[in-house]
Write an enzyme that holds these catalytic residues in place. Structure first.
Site, PDB file in Angstrom:
ATOM      1  N   CYS A  83       0.707  -7.851  15.801  1.00  0.00           N
ATOM      2  CA  CYS A  83       0.793  -6.610  15.019  1.00  0.00           C
ATOM      3  C   CYS A  83      -0.612  -6.057  14.767  1.00  0.00           C
ATOM      4  CB  CYS A  83       1.500  -6.880  13.688  1.00  0.00           C
ATOM      5  SG  CYS A  83       1.709  -5.382  12.711  1.00  0.00           S
ATOM      6  N   CYS A 140      -2.495  -6.926   7.215  1.00  0.00           N
ATOM      7  CA  CYS A 140      -1.932  -7.452   5.956  1.00  0.00           C
ATOM      8  C   CYS A 140      -2.410  -8.905   5.765  1.00  0.00           C
ATOM      9  CB  CYS A 140      -0.412  -7.382   5.994  1.00  0.00           C
ATOM     10  SG  CYS A 140       0.195  -5.775   6.551  1.00  0.00           S
ATOM     11  N   CYS A 176      -0.144 -12.017   6.245  1.00  0.00           N
ATOM     12  CA  CYS A 176       0.860 -12.078   7.316  1.00  0.00           C
ATOM     13  C   CYS A 176       0.417 -12.854   8.551  1.00  0.00           C
ATOM     14  CB  CYS A 176       1.264 -10.660   7.719  1.00  0.00           C
ATOM     15  SG  CYS A 176       2.645 -10.682   8.890  1.00  0.00           S
ATOM     16  N   CYS A 185      19.391  -9.273   8.957  1.00  0.00           N
ATOM     17  CA  CYS A 185      18.174  -8.463   8.831  1.00  0.00           C
ATOM     18  C   CYS A 185      17.259  -8.706  10.024  1.00  0.00           C
ATOM     19  CB  CYS A 185      17.469  -8.820   7.521  1.00  0.00           C
ATOM     20  SG  CYS A 185      15.969  -7.851   7.283  1.00  0.00           S
ATOM     21  N   CYS A 208      20.487  -4.738   8.415  1.00  0.00           N
ATOM     22  CA  CYS A 208      19.230  -4.360   7.781  1.00  0.00           C
ATOM     23  C   CYS A 208      18.145  -4.460   8.853  1.00  0.00           C
ATOM     24  CB  CYS A 208      18.935  -5.318   6.626  1.00  0.00           C
ATOM     25  SG  CYS A 208      17.328  -5.002   5.841  1.00  0.00           S
ATOM     26  N   CYS A 239      15.804  -1.496   0.693  1.00  0.00           N
ATOM     27  CA  CYS A 239      15.422  -2.860   0.297  1.00  0.00           C
ATOM     28  C   CYS A 239      13.909  -2.829   0.154  1.00  0.00           C
ATOM     29  CB  CYS A 239      15.857  -3.842   1.379  1.00  0.00           C
ATOM     30  SG  CYS A 239      15.235  -5.517   1.127  1.00  0.00           S
ATOM     31  N   ARG A 264      16.323 -10.307  -4.855  1.00  0.00           N
ATOM     32  CA  ARG A 264      16.369 -11.439  -3.906  1.00  0.00           C
ATOM     33  C   ARG A 264      15.262 -12.445  -4.175  1.00  0.00           C
ATOM     34  NH1 ARG A 264      16.271  -9.069   1.049  1.00  0.00           N
ATOM     35  NH2 ARG A 264      18.485  -8.714   0.760  1.00  0.00           N
TER      36      ARG A 264
HETATM   37  N1  SAM Z   1       6.028  -4.995   9.989  1.00  0.00           N
HETATM   38  C1  SAM Z   1       6.989  -4.561   9.066  1.00  0.00           C
HETATM   39  C2  SAM Z   1       6.392  -4.252   7.711  1.00  0.00           C
HETATM   40  O1  SAM Z   1       5.289  -4.658   7.433  1.00  0.00           O
HETATM   41  O2  SAM Z   1       7.070  -3.595   6.923  1.00  0.00           O
HETATM   42  C3  SAM Z   1       8.156  -5.504   8.875  1.00  0.00           C
HETATM   43  C4  SAM Z   1       7.932  -6.995   8.859  1.00  0.00           C
HETATM   44  S1  SAM Z   1       6.952  -7.650   7.523  1.00  0.00           S
HETATM   45  C5  SAM Z   1       6.792  -9.317   8.039  1.00  0.00           C
HETATM   46  C6  SAM Z   1       8.076  -7.665   6.147  1.00  0.00           C
HETATM   47  C7  SAM Z   1       7.584  -8.218   4.838  1.00  0.00           C
HETATM   48  O3  SAM Z   1       7.489  -9.629   4.895  1.00  0.00           O
HETATM   49  C8  SAM Z   1       6.215  -7.813   4.341  1.00  0.00           C
HETATM   50  O4  SAM Z   1       6.201  -6.544   3.780  1.00  0.00           O
HETATM   51  C9  SAM Z   1       5.927  -8.874   3.279  1.00  0.00           C
HETATM   52  O5  SAM Z   1       6.402  -8.459   2.020  1.00  0.00           O
HETATM   53  C10 SAM Z   1       6.736 -10.075   3.782  1.00  0.00           C
HETATM   54  N2  SAM Z   1       5.841 -11.160   4.190  1.00  0.00           N
HETATM   55  C11 SAM Z   1       5.137 -11.240   5.336  1.00  0.00           C
HETATM   56  N3  SAM Z   1       4.404 -12.368   5.368  1.00  0.00           N
HETATM   57  C12 SAM Z   1       4.639 -13.025   4.214  1.00  0.00           C
HETATM   58  C13 SAM Z   1       4.166 -14.240   3.652  1.00  0.00           C
HETATM   59  N4  SAM Z   1       3.268 -15.000   4.278  1.00  0.00           N
HETATM   60  N5  SAM Z   1       4.626 -14.623   2.449  1.00  0.00           N
HETATM   61  C14 SAM Z   1       5.532 -13.845   1.793  1.00  0.00           C
HETATM   62  N6  SAM Z   1       6.010 -12.686   2.266  1.00  0.00           N
HETATM   63  C15 SAM Z   1       5.561 -12.267   3.461  1.00  0.00           C
HETATM   64  C1  DTB Z   2      11.100  -9.651   2.641  1.00  0.00           C
HETATM   65  O1  DTB Z   2      10.812  -9.136   1.546  1.00  0.00           O
HETATM   66  N1  DTB Z   2      10.770 -10.876   2.995  1.00  0.00           N
HETATM   67  C2  DTB Z   2      11.216 -11.153   4.332  1.00  0.00           C
HETATM   68  C3  DTB Z   2      11.937  -9.868   4.730  1.00  0.00           C
HETATM   69  N2  DTB Z   2      11.757  -9.034   3.598  1.00  0.00           N
HETATM   70  C4  DTB Z   2      11.614  -9.186   5.979  1.00  0.00           C
HETATM   71  C5  DTB Z   2      10.139 -11.628   5.220  1.00  0.00           C
HETATM   72  C6  DTB Z   2       9.435 -12.863   4.709  1.00  0.00           C
HETATM   73  C7  DTB Z   2       8.457 -13.284   5.745  1.00  0.00           C
HETATM   74  C8  DTB Z   2       7.755 -14.558   5.380  1.00  0.00           C
HETATM   75  C9  DTB Z   2       6.758 -14.949   6.405  1.00  0.00           C
HETATM   76  C10 DTB Z   2       7.328 -15.217   7.752  1.00  0.00           C
HETATM   77  O2  DTB Z   2       8.327 -15.969   7.886  1.00  0.00           O
HETATM   78  O3  DTB Z   2       6.765 -14.731   8.737  1.00  0.00           O
HETATM   79 FE1  SF4 Z   3       2.385  -6.288  10.742  1.00  0.00          FE
HETATM   80 FE2  SF4 Z   3       2.849  -8.393   9.217  1.00  0.00          FE
HETATM   81 FE3  SF4 Z   3       1.734  -6.244   8.148  1.00  0.00          FE
HETATM   82 FE4  SF4 Z   3       4.337  -6.159   8.931  1.00  0.00          FE
HETATM   83  S1  SF4 Z   3       3.479  -7.406   7.292  1.00  0.00           S
HETATM   84  S2  SF4 Z   3       2.755  -4.611   9.293  1.00  0.00           S
HETATM   85  S3  SF4 Z   3       4.242  -7.540  10.698  1.00  0.00           S
HETATM   86  S4  SF4 Z   3       0.821  -7.550   9.762  1.00  0.00           S
END
Ligand code: SAM
Ligand code: DTB
Ligand code: SF4
Length: 344
Positions: free
Chosen positions: A61, A65, A68, A105, A136, A196, A268
């Site tokens: 990506c 973030c 992430c 989802c 979702c 959501c 959630r």
């Molecule tokens: N790329 C899209 C976005 O950023 O909206 C969708 C996927 S992103 C992985 C969805 C959500 O997962 C993020 O907004 C964040 O709140 C959650 N998330 C990602 N990594 C995480 C982590 N290490 N711990 C907790 N929540 C996480």
């Molecule tokens: C949300 O709030 N948490 C989910 C879902 N919406 C998409 C994602 C959590 C991701 C946790 C890190 C991972 O497994 O990559």
């Molecule tokens: Fe990309 Fe992860 Fe950020 Fe979603 S949360 S925009 S997957 S870096």
């Protein structure tokens, strides 16, 4: 004129930040009592909505973030994978449905999807819906036209988290602005999909940041139907790998405040459950959490094993919430199976 009930008074969109901060300042038992009382006026407190996640496009990506594992900027050892084939997604959705999930989802590591990817994802949405599940997707930022296309395809929910307060946002993400998140949420609403939207606790934010994040959600003209409260999953290689741990009671306070502020929403207990004790999760359910991700994996990180969750729900006397498209009979059968397994 019919008089308003306590439940009607619970629903407000005019919360002040001072009121939200006052919730966080309450003694723990007072906050939990209030949250649980609100909860009971709006929901069966023994029912939990069950969603299953699938990463349909993993890693690489362009966004930064800091939490992430899927950002291309960090070396987390994650193997990037292209957008999945529709039939593989359907097979995973069917298996999630057969394990008791009512919502599927689909998550993709995009800043925003390309229109040609959306064509493919729309086929997935239609096929998963045909299984009788709620759908979702979380695909990053959408244009109003893209949101409209997803809505027309029958997508029920769009997940798009604000993650933290507007003030703290720049410390976590530099590649987009907080306002861009709000713009996508607006596009999702205008297209008629359910929202959501939640955030992450444990990124070094202050209690005021947590209050501000919930204040933003609770003062939207419509509350998100689903509010995921994630505890940061600390992934080695990400900038937040060594973030200070969250006091578990402070995590429960966020759930309780979300419940009071958005009484009709599903709150959630989202990422981070694999790192929580059963007792902490039970406290979060008491505080008003009524939705979980179920299945051994979140997107790329671990979730509690299904057996552990079945046993936990059975020990708490909780049951899966059925949605209109899924028969209550199947949900009941799932609970009695879980009880049987827990008893053996
Ligand atoms: N790329 C899209 C976005 O950023 O909206 C969708 C996927 S992103 C992985 C969805 C959500 O997962 C993020 O907004 C964040 O709140 C959650 N998330 C990602 N990594 C995480 C982590 N290490 N711990 C907790 N929540 C996480
Ligand atoms: C949300 O709030 N948490 C989910 C879902 N919406 C998409 C994602 C959590 C991701 C946790 C890190 C991972 O497994 O990559
Ligand atoms: Fe990309 Fe992860 Fe950020 Fe979603 S949360 S925009 S997957 S870096």
């Amino acid at each position: 004129m019919p008089s308003l009930t306590a439940a009607d008074h619970d629903l407000r969109h005019d919360w002040t930040l001072a009121e939200v901060q006052a919730l966080f300042a309450l003694p723990f038992n007072d906050l939990l009592y209030r949250a649980h009382s609100v909860y009971r006026r709006h929901f069966d407190p023994n029912s939990v909505q069950i969603s299953t996640l699938l990463s349909i496009k993993t890693g690489a990506c362009p966004e930064d973030c800091a939490y992430c594992p899927q950002s291309a900027r960090y070396h987390t050892g994650l193997k990037a994978e292209k957008l999945m084939q529709v039939e593989d997604v359907v097979a995973q959705a069917r298996s999630a449905r057969d394990s008791g999930a009512t919502r599927f989802c689909m998550g993709a590591a995009y800043r925003s999807p390309r229109d040609q990817d959306l064509d493919h994802i729309i086929d997935m949405v239609k096929a998963v819906r045909a299984l009788g599940m709620e759908t979702c997707a979380t695909l990053g930022m959408l244009t109003p036209q893209q949101a409209q296309r997803l809505a027309e395809a029958g997508l029920d929910y769009y997940n798009h988290n604000i993650d933290t307060s507007e003030e703290y946002y720049g410390r976590i993400i530099s590649t987009r602005r907080f306002q861009e998140r709000l713009d996508t949420l607006q596009a999702v609403r205008a297209a008629g999909m359910r929202v959501c939207c939640g955030g992450i606790v444990g990124m070094g934010e202050s209690i005021t940041d947590r209050a501000r994040m919930l204040h933003t959600l609770a003062t939207l003209s419509e509350h998100p139907e689903s509010v995921p409260v994630n505890q940061l999953v600390k992934v080695p290689g990400t900038p937040l790998e060594s973030a200070d741990p969250v006091d578990p009671l402070d995590f429960v306070r966020v759930i309780a405040a979300a419940r009071i502020l958005m009484p009709r929403s599903h709150v959630r207990l989202s990422a981070g459950r694999a790192q929580m004790s059963d007792e902490l999760q039970a406290l979060a359910f008491f505080a008003g959490a009524n939705s979980i991700f179920y299945g051994d994996k979140l997107l790329t990180t671990e979730n509690p094993e299904q057996d552990r969750d079945r046993q936990l729900l059975a020990r708490l006397g909780m049951h899966a919430e059925a949605h209109a498209g899924v028969s209550a009979r199947r949900a009941a059968a799932e609970v009695s199976n879980a009880r049987r397994r827990a008893a053996t």
